[in-house]
Motif scaffolding. Structure first.
Motif, PDB file in Angstrom:
ATOM      1  N   GLU A 175       0.893  -1.119  -0.052  1.00 51.27           N
ATOM      2  CA  GLU A 175      -0.169  -0.071   0.042  1.00 51.27           C
ATOM      3  C   GLU A 175       0.860   1.312   0.087  1.00 51.27           C
ATOM      4  N   ALA A 176       2.004   1.188   0.733  1.00 48.83           N
ATOM      5  CA  ALA A 176       2.896   2.562   0.837  1.00 48.83           C
ATOM      6  C   ALA A 176       3.506   2.591  -0.455  1.00 48.83           C
ATOM      7  N   ILE A 177       3.821   1.550  -0.988  1.00 46.33           N
ATOM      8  CA  ILE A 177       4.636   1.823  -2.516  1.00 46.33           C
ATOM      9  C   ILE A 177       3.617   2.412  -3.613  1.00 46.33           C
ATOM     10  N   ASN A 178       2.550   1.967  -3.574  1.00 41.40           N
ATOM     11  CA  ASN A 178       1.505   2.622  -4.492  1.00 41.40           C
ATOM     12  C   ASN A 178       1.227   3.951  -4.064  1.00 41.40           C
ATOM     13  N   SER A 179       1.076   4.160  -2.795  1.00 42.00           N
ATOM     14  CA  SER A 179       0.456   5.521  -2.284  1.00 42.00           C
ATOM     15  C   SER A 179       1.463   6.666  -2.630  1.00 42.00           C
ATOM     16  N   ILE A 180       2.664   6.379  -2.637  1.00 40.90           N
ATOM     17  CA  ILE A 180       4.061   7.423  -2.723  1.00 40.90           C
ATOM     18  C   ILE A 180       4.382   7.607  -3.993  1.00 40.90           C
ATOM     19  N   GLY A 181       3.723   7.095  -5.067  1.00 39.56           N
ATOM     20  CA  GLY A 181       3.611   7.340  -6.318  1.00 39.56           C
ATOM     21  C   GLY A 181       4.456   6.377  -7.297  1.00 39.56           C
ATOM     22  N   PHE A 182       4.616   5.231  -6.788  1.00 41.17           N
ATOM     23  CA  PHE A 182       5.224   4.053  -7.593  1.00 41.17           C
ATOM     24  C   PHE A 182       4.296   3.048  -7.767  1.00 41.17           C
ATOM     25  N   GLU A 183       4.371   2.008  -8.487  1.00 42.34           N
ATOM     26  CA  GLU A 183       3.247   0.885  -8.871  1.00 42.34           C
ATOM     27  C   GLU A 183       3.773  -0.501  -8.634  1.00 42.34           C
ATOM     28  N   VAL A 184       3.109  -1.052  -7.939  1.00 43.99           N
ATOM     29  CA  VAL A 184       3.379  -2.637  -7.717  1.00 43.99           C
ATOM     30  C   VAL A 184       3.079  -3.348  -8.765  1.00 43.99           C
ATOM     31  N   GLU A 185       3.862  -3.824  -9.456  1.00 41.33           N
ATOM     32  CA  GLU A 185       3.521  -4.771 -10.553  1.00 41.33           C
ATOM     33  C   GLU A 185       3.114  -6.188 -10.226  1.00 41.33           C
ATOM     34  N   SER A 186       3.693  -6.826  -9.223  1.00 41.30           N
ATOM     35  CA  SER A 186       3.561  -8.201  -8.859  1.00 41.30           C
ATOM     36  C   SER A 186       4.257  -8.447  -7.620  1.00 41.30           C
ATOM     37  N   ILE A 187       3.896  -9.306  -6.937  1.00 41.73           N
ATOM     38  CA  ILE A 187       4.612 -10.028  -5.849  1.00 41.73           C
ATOM     39  C   ILE A 187       4.548 -11.460  -5.517  1.00 41.73           C
ATOM     40  N   GLN A 188       5.680 -12.012  -5.579  1.00 40.15           N
ATOM     41  CA  GLN A 188       5.664 -13.429  -5.692  1.00 40.15           C
ATOM     42  C   GLN A 188       6.524 -14.094  -4.425  1.00 40.15           C
ATOM     43  N   PRO A 189       6.312 -15.120  -3.738  1.00 40.69           N
ATOM     44  CA  PRO A 189       7.125 -15.900  -2.710  1.00 40.69           C
ATOM     45  C   PRO A 189       8.312 -16.110  -3.569  1.00 40.69           C
ATOM     46  N   PHE A 190       9.429 -16.119  -2.757  1.00 42.99           N
ATOM     47  CA  PHE A 190      10.414 -16.244  -3.357  1.00 42.99           C
ATOM     48  C   PHE A 190      10.688 -17.961  -3.565  1.00 42.99           C
ATOM     49  N   ASN A 191      10.210 -18.847  -2.416  1.00 40.66           N
ATOM     50  CA  ASN A 191      10.485 -20.236  -2.964  1.00 40.66           C
ATOM     51  C   ASN A 191       9.561 -21.229  -1.972  1.00 40.66           C
ATOM     52  N   LYS A 192       9.397 -22.467  -2.144  1.00 40.72           N
ATOM     53  CA  LYS A 192       8.577 -23.167  -1.316  1.00 40.72           C
ATOM     54  C   LYS A 192       9.284 -24.268  -0.633  1.00 40.72           C
ATOM     55  N   ASN A 193      10.532 -23.690  -0.204  1.00 38.61           N
ATOM     56  CA  ASN A 193      11.335 -24.670   0.638  1.00 38.61           C
ATOM     57  C   ASN A 193      10.839 -24.862   2.101  1.00 38.61           C
ATOM     58  N   GLU A 194      10.905 -25.963   2.970  1.00 37.17           N
ATOM     59  CA  GLU A 194      10.666 -26.211   4.133  1.00 37.17           C
ATOM     60  C   GLU A 194      11.574 -27.052   4.772  1.00 37.17           C
ATOM     61  N   ASN A 195      12.089 -26.908   5.963  1.00 39.30           N
ATOM     62  CA  ASN A 195      12.676 -27.648   7.009  1.00 39.30           C
ATOM     63  C   ASN A 195      14.169 -27.865   6.478  1.00 39.30           C
ATOM     64  N   LEU A 196      14.815 -27.160   5.785  1.00 42.84           N
ATOM     65  CA  LEU A 196      16.225 -27.288   5.553  1.00 42.84           C
ATOM     66  C   LEU A 196      17.267 -27.210   6.814  1.00 42.84           C
ATOM     67  N   LYS A 197      18.195 -27.652   6.619  1.00 38.55           N
ATOM     68  CA  LYS A 197      19.238 -27.930   7.822  1.00 38.55           C
ATOM     69  C   LYS A 197      20.818 -27.515   7.506  1.00 38.55           C
ATOM     70  N   PHE A 198      21.644 -26.948   8.370  1.00 37.94           N
ATOM     71  CA  PHE A 198      22.932 -26.914   7.949  1.00 37.94           C
ATOM     72  C   PHE A 198      23.436 -28.103   8.508  1.00 37.94           C
ATOM     73  N   GLY A 199      24.671 -28.603   7.709  1.00 35.06           N
ATOM     74  CA  GLY A 199      25.424 -29.729   7.989  1.00 35.06           C
ATOM     75  C   GLY A 199      26.652 -29.829   7.896  1.00 35.06           C
ATOM     76  N   HIS A 200      27.418 -30.576   8.708  1.00 36.08           N
ATOM     77  CA  HIS A 200      29.130 -30.547   8.492  1.00 36.08           C
ATOM     78  C   HIS A 200      29.647 -32.091   8.068  1.00 36.08           C
ATOM     79  N   VAL A 201      30.162 -32.096   6.799  1.00 36.69           N
ATOM     80  CA  VAL A 201      30.490 -33.497   6.245  1.00 36.69           C
ATOM     81  C   VAL A 201      31.633 -33.726   7.244  1.00 36.69           C
TER      82      VAL A 201
END
Length: 712
Positions: free
Chosen positions: A25-51
């Motif tokens: 809403e802020a972006i549109n209100s101050i003179g710019f225009e939101v063209e689209s918004i997309q979630p970056f990815n659909k990954n879940e429950n990743l972990k760091f590991g040490h080999v």
């Protein structure tokens, strides 16, 4: 431009209470225009590991078995990648986690159970087209990390990508730092970076650059750090911003500087170039020359042999404002479109250059003075509150929302007293109209209460069915702005003698009446093309200069189909004459004439000016021939035929004869049946089908009296 919501939040210092929808809403209100918004990815429950250990699968030539320690247990995971070694820290999908929405399970591979999957950049949600060959083939190796941390949070993968349309006069806002500052101003937060930091150079560069008013050349020299390398977070931000990564991290750093600060860098190996740099033109191509050799195609790209890389001990970063015509010409000749060519003709203000210097200093400890320093422009504008109130239509300066908007502008760097000073990043602020626009956009255009204008209808026009008529031909109506920036109002197919420029206006983007509907309508086509809507036919009706015009346009209809449609819309037949206009395709355009007067045009744009396959046709509305429908008693008599031959000595006479025939009530068809030319005289024979009443009038006309005919 594509923005990472996480990065904007970080720089604008916005906490979790500021929801995503509030930011949009802020972006549109101050003179710019939101063209689209997309979630970056659909990954879940990743972990760091040490080999802990790496060995070959004895049953497979391609698989490597990795014993990996996680914060909860040890697991065995197999991979076909060859870059994983003992001691590495990696990211993994364990059983039960999701990779782009697909659940990962244990799987037996060559007689050994694999308890998950190691992650590359591709598995983390990045398009393979943006990654280097190495990134596409190898597992992502990270620095030593606490295994209890969540990789999704650590690398800000739980992000939204916001695509924003930014007006050309706000080229400064095509950067994370400035755009985040706009959001901070809206939400009255404190920005999370020092925009006004005054850094001091550590050495003096001997490089000299010849500059001019049309090509402002600047640069900075740095001493490269040993083992220079961008962080994974830096690379991820580039990918989120839809920037293709390079094998050369110096080039990646240049692109990172561009999206963060809005300044496009070109990186030269300082040990390979001489110290006297100038512009050199050869065979209509413009180069950057070091006094001996051409080292870059100006505004496009650095020649490979002079390109800096991570092994370069000295690096010269050049950033310049180059004449747009030079950039366009070099791009056309080289057939290269680079980030530099896209961004190089932008205005680079002193503020943006300071931001870029500060950013460079974060990565390189030793850096020089700014070569060809830009003088600060301390321009101020008299604060005319009466002017502001007149624009608002009421005493806006007494409104509490006005005070909040002033607070927002002060966060951006504006200062309000008797005179107004503004931040040195804003090259577009020139007069009080610009200040009004700034105040209004933070006041909120939705907060202006509409008032009914008292009006009295004196004349009622008959219902105009023209829009329905055009729609019936397969065109969808678009509504475009009548006003345009006067610097961009260059397409003038009707050769209007002068532009209609406004003396008072709220925005520099809308200070002139357009000379054609073509440019605004082309923007509508491009907006839809970006959304994968490929087959489009549109029309618009509106003012151009001092005339009202109709435009139809399509990328699915042929030239002849569009010409036929415009004839159906206007009930006219046109004389066709090729036009000489630099914006129109030399082999694909025509002026539409009636009585020797140009009333319209049809054609494509010149691909060297505008690359588009859309065919346009534009016609003055007042040239439409409107028939007055009359009703007659039923007549069962057959229609009558007459053949008539016209001698045409001038091109426009044929259209005038046809216009006259069309004015006779009761004529049903006019068909050309023969042509004959002799001594510059065209003899055209038409077969006319008409009613008895029309025949009576037809036979009473003296067709040789052209003066009388053409006055009717």
């Amino acid at each position: 431009m594509f923005f990472s919501e996480k990065k904007l939040r970080e720089l604008a210092n916005l906490n979790s209470q500021v929801k995503t929808e509030y930011i949009l809403e802020a972006i549109n209100s101050i003179g710019f225009e939101v063209e689209s918004i997309q979630p970056f990815n659909k990954n879940e429950n990743l972990k760091f590991g040490h080999v802990l250990n790496v060995s070959k699968n004895p049953n497979s030539e391609k698989l490597t078995v990795c014993e990996i320690e996680f914060n909860d247990t040890k697991r065995t995971i197999q991979t076909a990648a060859t870059n994983v070694k003992k001691g590495d820290y990696i990211i993994a999908f364990i059983p039960g986690s999701k990779c782009n929405g697909i659940e990962i399970k244990e799987k037996q591979m060559a007689n050994i159970v694999s308890q998950g999957m190691l992650a590359s950049f591709g598995e983390l949600g990045f398009s393979s087209s943006l990654l280097t060959k190495k990134m596409n083939e190898e597992i992502l190796i990270v620095d030593k990390v606490d295994l209890s941390l969540n990789p999704i949070d650590f690398f800000s993968l739980n992000d939204n990508i916001i695509e924003v349309s930014i007006l050309s006069n706000r080229s400064d806002a095509q950067s994370y730092e400035i755009f985040a500052k706009e959001l901070a101003a809206y939400f009255h937060s404190k920005i999370n970076y020092d925009a006004n930091k005054n850094i001091k150079e550590t050495f003096f560069s001997k490089i000299k650059i010849e500059t001019s008013e049309t090509n402002l050349l600047n640069g900075i020299e740095v001493k490269n750090n040993e083992n220079f390398k961008l962080s994974i977070n830096d690379l991820i931000l580039l990918l989120k911003s839809n920037i293709k990564l390079e094998e050369n991290d110096i080039l990646n750093f240049a692109n990172l500087t561009m999206i963060i600060t809005g300044v496009s860098l070109r990186a030269f190996d300082g040990n390979k170039i001489l110290e006297n740099i100038r512009i050199n033109e050869e065979k209509k191509i413009t180069y950057l020359n070091d006094g001996k050799n051409n080292i870059s195609l100006l505004g496009i790209d650095v020649f490979e042999e002079y390109q800096a890389n991570i092994n370069s001990r000295k690096i010269f970063f050049e950033f310049s404002q180059i004449d747009e015509k030079i950039v366009r010409n070099n791009s056309k000749i080289s057939k290269k479109i680079t980030y530099s060519s896209i961004n190089n003709s932008r205005v680079i203000s002193l503020g943006l250059i300071n931001n870029a210097r500060n950013f460079i200093a974060k990565y390189f400890e030793d850096f020089s003075q700014l070569i060809n320093d830009i003088k600060a422009d301390n321009k101020k504008i008299k604060f005319d509150k009466e002017y502001l109130n007149n624009y608002a239509g009421f005493e806006i300066v007494k409104d509490v929302k006005y005070k909040n908007s002033i607070k927002s502008l002060e966060i951006l760097g504006f200062k309000f007293n008797d005179y107004i000073s503004f931040p040195n990043t804003r090259h577009d602020i020139k007069n009080m109209q610009n200040i009004v626009e700034e105040i209004f956009r933070f006041y909120g255009f939705n907060n202006f209460k509409p008032e009914q204008i008292e009006s009295k209808t004196l004349i009622v026009d008959p219902i105009d069915q023209i829009e329905k008529k055009i729609s019936a031909l397969g065109y969808k109506q678009a509504w475009t702005y009548t006003l345009i920036n006067k610097e961009k109002n260059t397409f003038n197919p009707f050769n209007f003698k002068e532009n209609k420029n406004l003396k008072t206006f709220v925005s520099e983007e809308f200070n002139s009446i357009r000379n054609s509907i073509a440019f605004p309508l082309l923007n509508v086509f491009e907006y839809n093309f970006k959304r994968k809507i490929e087959n489009i036919s549109l029309f618009d009706i509106g003012m151009i200069n001092d005339k009202k015009a109709i435009m139809i346009a399509s990328n699915t209809k042929t030239y002849l189909e569009i010409k036929t449609d415009i004839e159906r819309i206007t009930n006219q037949k046109f004389e066709i004459v090729e036009l000489d206009n630099e914006y129109l395709h030399p082999n694909y355009n025509a002026g539409l004439f009636i009585g020797g007067v140009m009333v319209g045009w049809i054609g494509k744009f010149n691909p060297f000016k505008i690359n588009s396959d859309v065919i346009f046709a534009e016609i003055f509305e007042d040239c439409i021939y409107k028939q007055n429908n009359k009703f007659f008693e039923f007549n069962s008599n057959p229609l009558k035929e007459r053949d008539i031959t016209f001698e045409i000595s001038k091109k426009y006479e044929n259209a005038m004869y046809l216009n006259f025939l069309n004015s006779i009530d009761g004529i049903y068809s006019i068909t050309l049946i023969s042509t004959f030319k002799k001594d510059d005289i065209d003899r055209l024979t038409y077969k006319i089908l008409m009613t008895d009443e029309a025949l009576e009038k037809f036979d009473s006309i003296d067709w040789n009296d052209k003066d009388k005919l053409f006055k009717i």
